[in-house]
Scaffold this motif. Structure first.
Motif, PDB file in Angstrom:
ATOM      1  N   THR A 476     102.945  62.157  72.445  1.00 10.70           N
ATOM      2  CA  THR A 476     103.145  62.978  73.998  1.00 10.70           C
ATOM      3  C   THR A 476     102.154  62.567  74.656  1.00 10.70           C
ATOM      4  N   TRP A 477     100.926  61.901  74.248  1.00  5.51           N
ATOM      5  CA  TRP A 477      99.974  61.433  75.154  1.00  5.51           C
ATOM      6  C   TRP A 477     100.116  59.911  75.974  1.00  5.51           C
ATOM      7  N   ASP A 478     101.144  59.317  75.479  1.00  3.28           N
ATOM      8  CA  ASP A 478     101.392  58.007  75.616  1.00  3.28           C
ATOM      9  C   ASP A 478     101.473  57.804  77.039  1.00  3.28           C
ATOM     10  N   GLU A 479     101.974  58.456  77.837  1.00  4.91           N
ATOM     11  CA  GLU A 479     102.334  58.437  79.460  1.00  4.91           C
ATOM     12  C   GLU A 479     100.815  58.309  80.289  1.00  4.91           C
ATOM     13  N   PHE A 480      99.788  58.921  79.823  1.00  2.00           N
ATOM     14  CA  PHE A 480      98.588  59.030  80.211  1.00  2.00           C
ATOM     15  C   PHE A 480      97.500  58.468  79.579  1.00  2.00           C
ATOM     16  N   PHE A 481      97.539  58.344  78.112  1.00  2.00           N
ATOM     17  CA  PHE A 481      96.190  57.832  77.471  1.00  2.00           C
ATOM     18  C   PHE A 481      96.509  56.716  76.489  1.00  2.00           C
ATOM     19  N   ASN A 482      95.475  55.790  76.652  1.00  2.00           N
ATOM     20  CA  ASN A 482      95.449  54.791  75.687  1.00  2.00           C
ATOM     21  C   ASN A 482      94.765  54.856  74.445  1.00  2.00           C
ATOM     22  N   LEU A 483      95.271  55.104  73.284  1.00  2.00           N
ATOM     23  CA  LEU A 483      94.610  55.636  72.232  1.00  2.00           C
ATOM     24  C   LEU A 483      93.736  54.486  71.255  1.00  2.00           C
ATOM     25  N   ASP A 484      92.540  54.497  70.983  1.00  2.00           N
ATOM     26  CA  ASP A 484      91.994  53.734  69.934  1.00  2.00           C
ATOM     27  C   ASP A 484      91.708  54.916  68.711  1.00  2.00           C
ATOM     28  N   THR A 485      92.588  54.785  67.857  1.00  2.00           N
ATOM     29  CA  THR A 485      92.548  55.923  66.779  1.00  2.00           C
ATOM     30  C   THR A 485      91.940  55.560  65.516  1.00  2.00           C
ATOM     31  N   THR A 486      91.126  56.412  65.115  1.00  2.00           N
ATOM     32  CA  THR A 486      90.565  56.222  63.606  1.00  2.00           C
ATOM     33  C   THR A 486      90.922  57.240  62.856  1.00  2.00           C
ATOM     34  N   VAL A 487      91.523  57.047  61.651  1.00  2.00           N
ATOM     35  CA  VAL A 487      91.541  57.999  60.445  1.00  2.00           C
ATOM     36  C   VAL A 487      90.670  57.670  59.263  1.00  2.00           C
ATOM     37  N   GLU A 488      89.717  58.643  58.959  1.00  2.00           N
ATOM     38  CA  GLU A 488      88.968  58.294  57.963  1.00  2.00           C
ATOM     39  C   GLU A 488      88.475  59.640  57.555  1.00  2.00           C
ATOM     40  N   PRO A 489      88.063  59.738  56.223  1.00  2.00           N
ATOM     41  CA  PRO A 489      87.468  60.893  55.384  1.00  2.00           C
ATOM     42  C   PRO A 489      86.573  61.732  56.248  1.00  2.00           C
ATOM     43  N   LEU A 490      86.825  62.816  56.149  1.00  2.00           N
ATOM     44  CA  LEU A 490      86.019  63.884  56.989  1.00  2.00           C
ATOM     45  C   LEU A 490      84.527  63.695  56.952  1.00  2.00           C
ATOM     46  N   SER A 491      84.056  63.418  55.655  1.00  2.00           N
ATOM     47  CA  SER A 491      82.745  62.872  55.449  1.00  2.00           C
ATOM     48  C   SER A 491      82.122  62.117  56.247  1.00  2.00           C
ATOM     49  N   GLU A 492      82.852  60.998  56.558  1.00  2.00           N
ATOM     50  CA  GLU A 492      82.598  59.963  57.350  1.00  2.00           C
ATOM     51  C   GLU A 492      82.668  59.982  58.938  1.00  2.00           C
ATOM     52  N   MET A 493      83.978  60.716  59.349  1.00  2.00           N
ATOM     53  CA  MET A 493      84.018  61.077  60.751  1.00  2.00           C
ATOM     54  C   MET A 493      82.959  61.666  61.343  1.00  2.00           C
TER      55      MET A 493
END
Length: 622
Positions: A476-493
């Motif tokens: 949904t954001w692709d037209e307007f934003f370039n994402l550098d995505t991180t998915v990590e455990p909540l404790s680390e994030m």
């Protein structure tokens, strides 16, 4: 190498307390009576002078707030707006084919004759590094263990008012900068020693001295004399500015008291943190970190003649995958679980004809995007506006939450008196995002690529739900934003969140029983040079003044007016994108009774299902 090990250890402990703060509203304490931005102290009236009108026993409320109605779902559509986020839905077992049995009206399950004894098997979503409230940072799930081992000094009734538990009374002194607290006499710890004022002072001192636990609490108390002894059973706490509701800071970890002698032993032998000595109705029999904790009934519980304790044992195990936990409950391998994932909730609902029922609360937490207003990318409000406009909130609610909970527009559910009905988010408006992105990138080309804004996005995981959320939002954001995505455990994030190493994160937050406990997440003084508990890193001094005003007054109407204005300020700042109201769901076999019937030693019914934290103490097996 030694320095690196210390740094990693510090990060793990910091992560634990901040997970607690983010996902459980500062673990029931928020910022205590104040915030990191201290103002000059007011004069506290000395003990015994006439301006001590508020000596409080179990019948006092928080600021005169009216008690909410009961948890019966049939009443939800007709009742007045609620002060506290009490449970929204109770699903009973399905009736038998002939219409007799299996349950009565919704919310009123037929209760078998209770029996004394038995073992309750419980699953929680996460483990903690220990159970010592003066040395370990208790996460939300671990509170389901801790409340059986420790009686907090205070807790909430069903209307969201604080009531004494371990304390006998609380007395507001003068303007509320100082409060006196008297503990009940004759209380004994699990080791047989008697609770007194010295234990309160020793525990509180250890908590404020701990560099991690104190992150959310220490700034709210006077740095020179935060607590002093009045007599053998009475202490006086002093904050940095007036508070009409200081006891709410002691409804959880900060209010769990340990013997002073045991604290000294645990400081020398940290292994004792796994088997702490409390005052509660259950004691720790055994604990294998990451596998199981076994609690047994305290035969000398001080409140046994005031509260009925039926269970002999409680066995708790961490199961991080909520869908697996739900499957095990349905199979009869567990008696009770607490979850918030959509797949698990749907599975529990579908198992109503298999002896499973749920108690759901959609009012006590929100899933939202928090935007770092201090980051180079989003310090410009145009970027924050564009992200808001480009977000498809409805699609997220349909595909990720699968109808288990409604969309959110602010930090309060529509059933709550605090919710401003005039505040609506400007999501699902991609046509308004394009011109803003074009203008922004023309002025800040260093933050853009290919005509789109570059941003670092994070969400807790990994899980099937987090993967789906990332895919949906990226699309949904692709037209307007370039994402550098991180998915990590909540404790680390969370460590990266409080250090400001992010642009946008999707996390659970807010939803405290009393919104005063969420104030610290918005105060200017919570923005530090390194650690910031104001996760959006957005300062508004006018908003601060409103937060401090509502903290010091009892007038519910004025407090509501203030919180309505604060929601407008947050909307206009474009620092949060609220997605849905989280649905914390208790799943239980139909022989587990009294889930929402726990009472204080004075017989006051206690708040049930507080952001997935419940009291197991007074449950019984039918």
């Amino acid at each position: 190498m030694a320095a690196r090990r210390i740094d990693r250890r510090w990060r793990r402990r910091l992560a634990a307390v901040l997970v607690c703060s983010l996902a459980a509203s500062a673990c029931g304490g928020g910022g205590g009576p104040s915030s990191p931005a201290a103002e000059p102290d007011g004069d506290a009236a000395p003990a015994g002078e006439p301006d001590l009108p508020d000596a409080v026993g179990s019948d006092d409320g928080a600021g005169g707030a009216p008690a909410a109605t009961g948890n019966e779902p049939d009443d939800v559509g007709e009742q007045e707006l609620l002060v506290a986020p009490v449970d929204t839905t109770t699903t009973t077992t399905a009736p038998a084919p002939d219409g007799d049995g299996g349950g009565t009206a919704a919310g009123e399950p037929a209760e078998p004759e209770p029996r004394s004894g038995g073992t309750l098997r419980v699953a929680i979503l996460a483990e903690g590094d220990g159970l010592n409230p003066a040395a370990n940072s208790l996460s939300g799930p671990v509170y389901n263990i801790a409340y059986s081992v420790f009686d907090p000094l205070a807790y909430y009734d069903t209307g969201g008012n604080w009531v004494p538990v371990l304390a006998e009374s609380w007395t507001r002194i003068g303007d509320g900068t100082s409060w006196q607290m008297k503990v009940r006499e004759g209380i004994r710890f699990h080791d047989g020693t008697e609770l007194d004022a010295d234990d309160v002072i020793a525990t509180f001192g250890a908590q404020l001295a701990d560099p991690v636990i104190s992150v959310a609490f220490r700034p709210g108390f006077d740095p020179d004399a935060p607590v002093v002894k009045i007599d053998d059973y009475t202490v006086q706490f002093k904050g940095v500015r007036p508070s009409a509701r200081l006891p709410i800071a002691f409804t959880s970890q900060l209010g769990m008291i340990l013997p002073s002698e045991w604290l000294e032993q645990a400081a020398a032998d940290p292994s004792l943190n796994q088997t702490p000595v409390g005052t509660g109705p259950f004691m720790v029999e055994s604990r294998i970190l990451g596998e199981s904790t076994v609690l047994v009934r305290n035969p000398d519980y001080w409140a046994a003649d005031m509260i009925d304790i039926h269970l002999d044992r409680i066995e708790v195990q961490p199961i991080t995958d909520s869908t697996i936990a739900a499957q095990r409950l349905i199979a009869g391998e567990l008696d009770l679980i607490v979850v918030s994932g959509a797949e698990a909730i749907l599975a529990l609902r579908d198992a109503a004809d298999q002896g499973v029922r749920t108690v759901e609360n959609q009012r006590s937490e929100e899933s939202l995007m928090i935007i770092n207003a201090a980051s180079p990318v989003f310090s410009d409000i145009r970027a924050r506006q564009a992200l808001t406009f480009a977000t498809d909130q409805d699609l997220y609610a349909d595909l990720i939450r699968q109808g288990t909970t409604p969309v959110a527009h602010t930090m309060f559910h529509p059933d709550l008196v605090w919710r401003n009905p005039d505040v609506e988010q400007e999501t699902n408006m991609p046509e308004k995002a394009g011109p803003l992105v074009e203008s922004y990138c023309a002025d800040s080309p260093q933050n853009c690529s290919d005509g789109r804004i570059n941003m670092r996005f994070g969400t807790p995981g990994p899980s099937v739900e987090s993967d789906r959320a990332v895919d949906l939002l990226a699309d949904t954001w692709d037209e307007f934003f370039n994402l550098d995505t991180t998915v990590e455990p909540l404790s680390e994030m969370i460590v990266d969140v409080v250090l400001g190493n992010y642009d946008v994160v999707l996390v659970p937050a807010f939803g405290a029983v009393d919104p005063d406990n969420d104030a610290i997440f918005m105060e200017c003084g919570a923005i530090g040079p390194a650690i910031s508990l104001n996760f959006a890193r957005y300062c508004d001094e006018e908003r601060d003044e409103l937060l401090y005003e509502q903290r010091r007054i009892d007038d519910l109407d004025r407090r509501v007016e203030i919180w309505h204005r604060i929601q407008e300020m947050n909307r206009d700042a474009y620092i949060y994108i609220f997605m849905t109201h989280d649905n914390w769901t208790i799943g239980a076999r139909d022989n587990v009774e009294n889930i929402c019937g726990q009472v204080s030693p004075d017989g006051v019914e206690l708040f049930c299902n507080n952001q997935g934290r419940i009291w197991l103490n007074q449950l019984r097996l039918g």
